[in-house]
Write a protein that holds these residues in place. Structure first.
Motif, PDB file in Angstrom:
ATOM      1  N   ALA A 192     -14.140 -25.240 -14.569  1.00 53.44           N
ATOM      2  CA  ALA A 192     -13.624 -26.705 -13.853  1.00 53.44           C
ATOM      3  C   ALA A 192     -12.255 -26.811 -12.827  1.00 53.44           C
ATOM      4  CB  ALA A 192     -14.425 -28.626 -14.561  1.00 53.44           C
ATOM      5  N   VAL A 193     -11.797 -26.673 -11.961  1.00 54.18           N
ATOM      6  CA  VAL A 193     -10.895 -27.209 -11.049  1.00 54.18           C
ATOM      7  C   VAL A 193     -10.516 -28.370  -9.789  1.00 54.18           C
ATOM      8  CG1 VAL A 193      -9.641 -25.506  -9.568  1.00 54.18           C
ATOM      9  CG2 VAL A 193     -10.978 -24.144 -11.020  1.00 54.18           C
ATOM     10  N   SER A 194      -9.165 -29.043 -10.447  1.00 55.06           N
ATOM     11  CA  SER A 194      -9.352 -30.058  -9.696  1.00 55.06           C
ATOM     12  C   SER A 194      -8.713 -30.031  -8.484  1.00 55.06           C
ATOM     13  CB  SER A 194      -9.374 -31.272  -9.701  1.00 55.06           C
ATOM     14  OG  SER A 194      -9.527 -31.568 -11.267  1.00 55.06           O
ATOM     15  N   VAL A 195      -8.042 -30.115  -7.650  1.00 54.34           N
ATOM     16  CA  VAL A 195      -7.700 -29.801  -5.558  1.00 54.34           C
ATOM     17  C   VAL A 195      -7.340 -30.762  -5.075  1.00 54.34           C
ATOM     18  CG1 VAL A 195      -7.614 -29.055  -3.782  1.00 54.34           C
ATOM     19  CG2 VAL A 195      -9.393 -28.247  -5.314  1.00 54.34           C
ATOM     20  N   TYR A 196      -6.004 -31.577  -5.405  1.00 51.44           N
ATOM     21  CA  TYR A 196      -4.821 -32.601  -5.371  1.00 51.44           C
ATOM     22  C   TYR A 196      -4.260 -31.842  -3.547  1.00 51.44           C
ATOM     23  CZ  TYR A 196      -5.463 -33.451 -10.619  1.00 51.44           C
ATOM     24  OH  TYR A 196      -5.752 -33.932 -11.288  1.00 51.44           O
ATOM     25  N   GLU A 197      -4.594 -33.677  -2.821  1.00 46.27           N
ATOM     26  CA  GLU A 197      -3.356 -33.436  -1.530  1.00 46.27           C
ATOM     27  C   GLU A 197      -2.515 -35.038  -1.837  1.00 46.27           C
ATOM     28  OE1 GLU A 197      -3.618 -35.255   2.740  1.00 46.27           O
ATOM     29  OE2 GLU A 197      -5.893 -35.187   1.472  1.00 46.27           O
ATOM     30  N   ASP A 198      -1.440 -34.225  -2.509  1.00 49.93           N
ATOM     31  CA  ASP A 198      -0.430 -35.330  -2.924  1.00 49.93           C
ATOM     32  C   ASP A 198      -0.691 -36.069  -4.157  1.00 49.93           C
ATOM     33  OD1 ASP A 198       1.179 -35.039  -0.876  1.00 49.93           O
ATOM     34  OD2 ASP A 198       0.573 -36.880   0.578  1.00 49.93           O
ATOM     35  N   ASP A 199      -0.859 -37.029  -4.479  1.00 48.46           N
ATOM     36  CA  ASP A 199      -1.757 -37.865  -5.999  1.00 48.46           C
ATOM     37  C   ASP A 199      -3.310 -38.127  -5.179  1.00 48.46           C
ATOM     38  OD1 ASP A 199       1.433 -37.238  -7.001  1.00 48.46           O
ATOM     39  OD2 ASP A 199       1.488 -38.832  -6.722  1.00 48.46           O
ATOM     40  N   VAL A 200      -3.575 -37.516  -4.568  1.00 46.34           N
ATOM     41  CA  VAL A 200      -4.874 -37.630  -4.857  1.00 46.34           C
ATOM     42  C   VAL A 200      -5.970 -36.418  -5.053  1.00 46.34           C
ATOM     43  CG1 VAL A 200      -6.299 -38.639  -2.894  1.00 46.34           C
ATOM     44  CG2 VAL A 200      -4.353 -39.713  -2.389  1.00 46.34           C
ATOM     45  N   VAL A 201      -7.006 -36.966  -5.916  1.00 42.54           N
ATOM     46  CA  VAL A 201      -7.914 -35.700  -6.207  1.00 42.54           C
ATOM     47  C   VAL A 201      -8.701 -35.617  -4.610  1.00 42.54           C
ATOM     48  CG1 VAL A 201     -10.012 -35.119  -7.292  1.00 42.54           C
ATOM     49  CG2 VAL A 201      -7.672 -36.175  -8.711  1.00 42.54           C
ATOM     50  N   ARG A 202      -8.703 -33.940  -4.262  1.00 40.96           N
ATOM     51  CA  ARG A 202      -9.297 -34.502  -2.902  1.00 40.96           C
ATOM     52  C   ARG A 202     -10.178 -34.010  -4.005  1.00 40.96           C
ATOM     53  NH1 ARG A 202      -9.223 -37.637   0.873  1.00 40.96           N
ATOM     54  NH2 ARG A 202      -7.511 -37.488   1.750  1.00 40.96           N
ATOM     55  N   ALA A 203     -11.075 -33.053  -4.599  1.00 41.26           N
ATOM     56  CA  ALA A 203     -12.200 -32.295  -5.112  1.00 41.26           C
ATOM     57  C   ALA A 203     -12.047 -31.937  -6.548  1.00 41.26           C
ATOM     58  CB  ALA A 203     -12.357 -30.774  -4.022  1.00 41.26           C
ATOM     59  N   ARG A 204     -12.887 -31.973  -7.017  1.00 39.43           N
ATOM     60  CA  ARG A 204     -13.352 -31.273  -8.403  1.00 39.43           C
ATOM     61  C   ARG A 204     -14.497 -29.821  -8.252  1.00 39.43           C
ATOM     62  NH1 ARG A 204     -12.373 -36.513 -10.166  1.00 39.43           N
ATOM     63  NH2 ARG A 204     -10.575 -36.363 -11.519  1.00 39.43           N
ATOM     64  N   ILE A 205     -14.483 -28.948  -8.330  1.00 42.94           N
ATOM     65  CA  ILE A 205     -15.131 -27.719  -8.193  1.00 42.94           C
ATOM     66  C   ILE A 205     -15.844 -27.383  -9.975  1.00 42.94           C
ATOM     67  CG2 ILE A 205     -15.919 -25.895  -6.798  1.00 42.94           C
ATOM     68  CD1 ILE A 205     -15.461 -28.398  -5.661  1.00 42.94           C
ATOM     69  N   VAL A 206     -17.106 -26.672  -9.983  1.00 42.95           N
ATOM     70  CA  VAL A 206     -17.278 -26.198 -10.980  1.00 42.95           C
ATOM     71  C   VAL A 206     -17.696 -24.487 -10.829  1.00 42.95           C
ATOM     72  CG1 VAL A 206     -18.835 -25.896 -13.269  1.00 42.95           C
ATOM     73  CG2 VAL A 206     -17.659 -28.290 -12.598  1.00 42.95           C
ATOM     74  N   GLU A 244     -17.397 -32.051  -5.878  1.00 42.79           N
ATOM     75  CA  GLU A 244     -17.135 -33.378  -5.466  1.00 42.79           C
ATOM     76  C   GLU A 244     -15.712 -33.341  -4.808  1.00 42.79           C
ATOM     77  OE1 GLU A 244     -16.569 -35.650  -9.464  1.00 42.79           O
ATOM     78  OE2 GLU A 244     -18.072 -35.074 -10.519  1.00 42.79           O
ATOM     79  N   ILE A 245     -16.173 -34.044  -3.728  1.00 40.47           N
ATOM     80  CA  ILE A 245     -15.167 -34.372  -2.519  1.00 40.47           C
ATOM     81  C   ILE A 245     -14.590 -36.063  -2.342  1.00 40.47           C
ATOM     82  CG2 ILE A 245     -14.899 -34.485   0.041  1.00 40.47           C
ATOM     83  CD1 ILE A 245     -14.893 -31.755  -1.398  1.00 40.47           C
ATOM     84  N   TYR A 246     -13.681 -35.957  -2.796  1.00 39.44           N
ATOM     85  CA  TYR A 246     -13.296 -37.491  -2.476  1.00 39.44           C
ATOM     86  C   TYR A 246     -12.389 -37.969  -1.001  1.00 39.44           C
ATOM     87  CZ  TYR A 246     -14.220 -37.485  -7.391  1.00 39.44           C
ATOM     88  OH  TYR A 246     -14.684 -37.099  -8.688  1.00 39.44           O
ATOM     89  N   ASP A 247     -12.495 -39.112  -1.209  1.00 41.01           N
ATOM     90  CA  ASP A 247     -11.762 -40.049   0.112  1.00 41.01           C
ATOM     91  C   ASP A 247      -9.850 -40.278  -0.443  1.00 41.01           C
ATOM     92  OD1 ASP A 247     -11.603 -41.852  -1.935  1.00 41.01           O
ATOM     93  OD2 ASP A 247     -13.630 -43.141   0.180  1.00 41.01           O
ATOM     94  N   GLY A 248      -9.953 -40.889   0.532  1.00 41.20           N
ATOM     95  CA  GLY A 248      -8.330 -41.333   0.327  1.00 41.20           C
ATOM     96  C   GLY A 248      -7.715 -41.989  -0.725  1.00 41.20           C
ATOM     97  N   GLU A 249      -8.842 -43.297  -0.741  1.00 44.35           N
ATOM     98  CA  GLU A 249      -8.780 -44.192  -1.871  1.00 44.35           C
ATOM     99  C   GLU A 249      -9.171 -43.530  -3.095  1.00 44.35           C
ATOM    100  OE1 GLU A 249      -7.538 -47.442  -1.091  1.00 44.35           O
ATOM    101  OE2 GLU A 249      -6.803 -46.039   0.529  1.00 44.35           O
ATOM    102  N   GLY A 250      -9.250 -42.315  -3.280  1.00 45.19           N
ATOM    103  CA  GLY A 250     -10.079 -41.556  -4.263  1.00 45.19           C
ATOM    104  C   GLY A 250     -11.434 -41.660  -5.147  1.00 45.19           C
ATOM    105  N   GLU A 251     -12.599 -42.627  -4.153  1.00 44.35           N
ATOM    106  CA  GLU A 251     -13.676 -43.390  -4.359  1.00 44.35           C
ATOM    107  C   GLU A 251     -14.514 -41.616  -3.606  1.00 44.35           C
ATOM    108  OE1 GLU A 251     -14.628 -45.241  -5.246  1.00 44.35           O
ATOM    109  OE2 GLU A 251     -12.454 -46.405  -5.404  1.00 44.35           O
TER     110      GLU A 251
END
Length: 307
Positions: A124-138, A150-157
């Protein structure tokens, strides 16, 4: 013929967006190596994909096969392979050439953690843009297939979720790859009226479409989108049920699908159709750098009825 060929190019763009969005990142300094392994993986299964747009969830369950780099066979009867997209019942699309894109420096990856997914060893890997989690991939450790994304928006949602419900390594390669309908060749061109960079995404390639239209493909190595410069009334049927999206006082038509966002607007000299897997805040940045929607004059409104 013109409508059929335009539809083929649009579907090809959507297929490319889906492939990139699902086979996205890996761990730390090994990111691009993992991407390469994911592109070459062979696997099959059933997957659920959900996009959350404006508080609504749009979902689909699809059966698919992935058999090596550049090839995907889906239950819809579409086969993607080495610059070609074949459609069941109509002519396919063949690109004259394409470029690769590197991961943008704005992304960084966290440490991979071991886990079990569907009873299989995975990272399981997390990808960040600045301090925001953009993606988590298994990633499946045997095949490097993306078991869950999992893909996240700029608010971490959470914006998009894709996960296999059933998964098996290996796949029988499609035999009816061409469907016997041939291909429409899409030629790569050097020039595009669209900017080289939009919202941090770089224009990787541009292609000539039917009736003078142009298809520009953008990527930041993690997400991607295509923009088509088309006739004002093109693709109207696809956007029949679209909703109005407002940005900086301008109006766009948006159609949210499980694996992609479709956006259409009318510029000064043409209409534009954007198809991509990028999250909503990225979409806003991109649209701000692309030609702005132009209000229609009374004469254009009247003439529109006769086109």
């Amino acid at each position: 013929m013109r409508r059929r060929r335009l539809h083929g190019v649009l579907v090809a763009a959507l297929a490319a967006a889906v492939t990139i969005g699902v086979a996205a990142p890996a761990a730390a300094e090994d990111l691009e190596d993992y991407l390469e392994k994911a592109a070459e993986a062979e696997y099959a299964g059933r997957r659920i994909v959900v996009t959350i747009w404006e508080g609504r969830s749009i979902a689909a369950i699809t059966a698919l096969e992935h058999a090596g780099k550049g090839m995907m066979a889906a239950a819809s009867g579409t086969v993607i392979r080495s610059g070609r997209v074949a459609f069941e019942g109509v002519a396919g699309v063949e690109l004259s050439g394409w470029s690769t894109s590197r991961l943008d420096a704005r992304y960084r990856t966290g440490e991979a953690t071991e886990m079990l997914r569907l009873g299989r060893p995975a990272y399981a890997v997390s990808v960040y843009e600045d301090d925001v989690v953009r993606a988590r991939i298994v990633f499946d450790l045997e095949t490097w297939a993306p078991l869950a994304t999992e893909i996240y928006d700029g608010e971490g949602e959470l914006f998009r979720y894709a996960a296999f419900m059933e998964f098996s390594p290996g796949v029988a390669r499609p035999t009816a790859s061409d469907y016997g309908y041939g291909y429409d060749l899409v030629a790569r061109v050097e020039e595009s009226s669209l900017p080289v960079v939009a919202g941090g995404y770089r224009r990787v390639d541009a292609y000539a479409g039917p009736s003078g239209s142009v298809h520009s493909f953008y990527s930041d190595g993690l997400f991607s989108f295509s923009v088509f410069e088309v006739a004002p009334r093109a693709a109207e049927e696809r956007f029949r049920d679209a909703e109005v999206f407002e940005l900086a006082g301008a109006e766009y038509l948006v159609l949210a699908e499980p694996s992609a966002l479709w956006v259409k607007w009318r510029g000064r000299d043409a209409a534009y159709v954007l198809v991509g897997d990028l999250p909503p805040d990225h979409l806003r940045r991109v649209l701000a750098d692309l030609p702005a929607p132009q209000p229609m004059s009374w004469l254009q409104r009247i003439l529109g009825f006769f086109r």
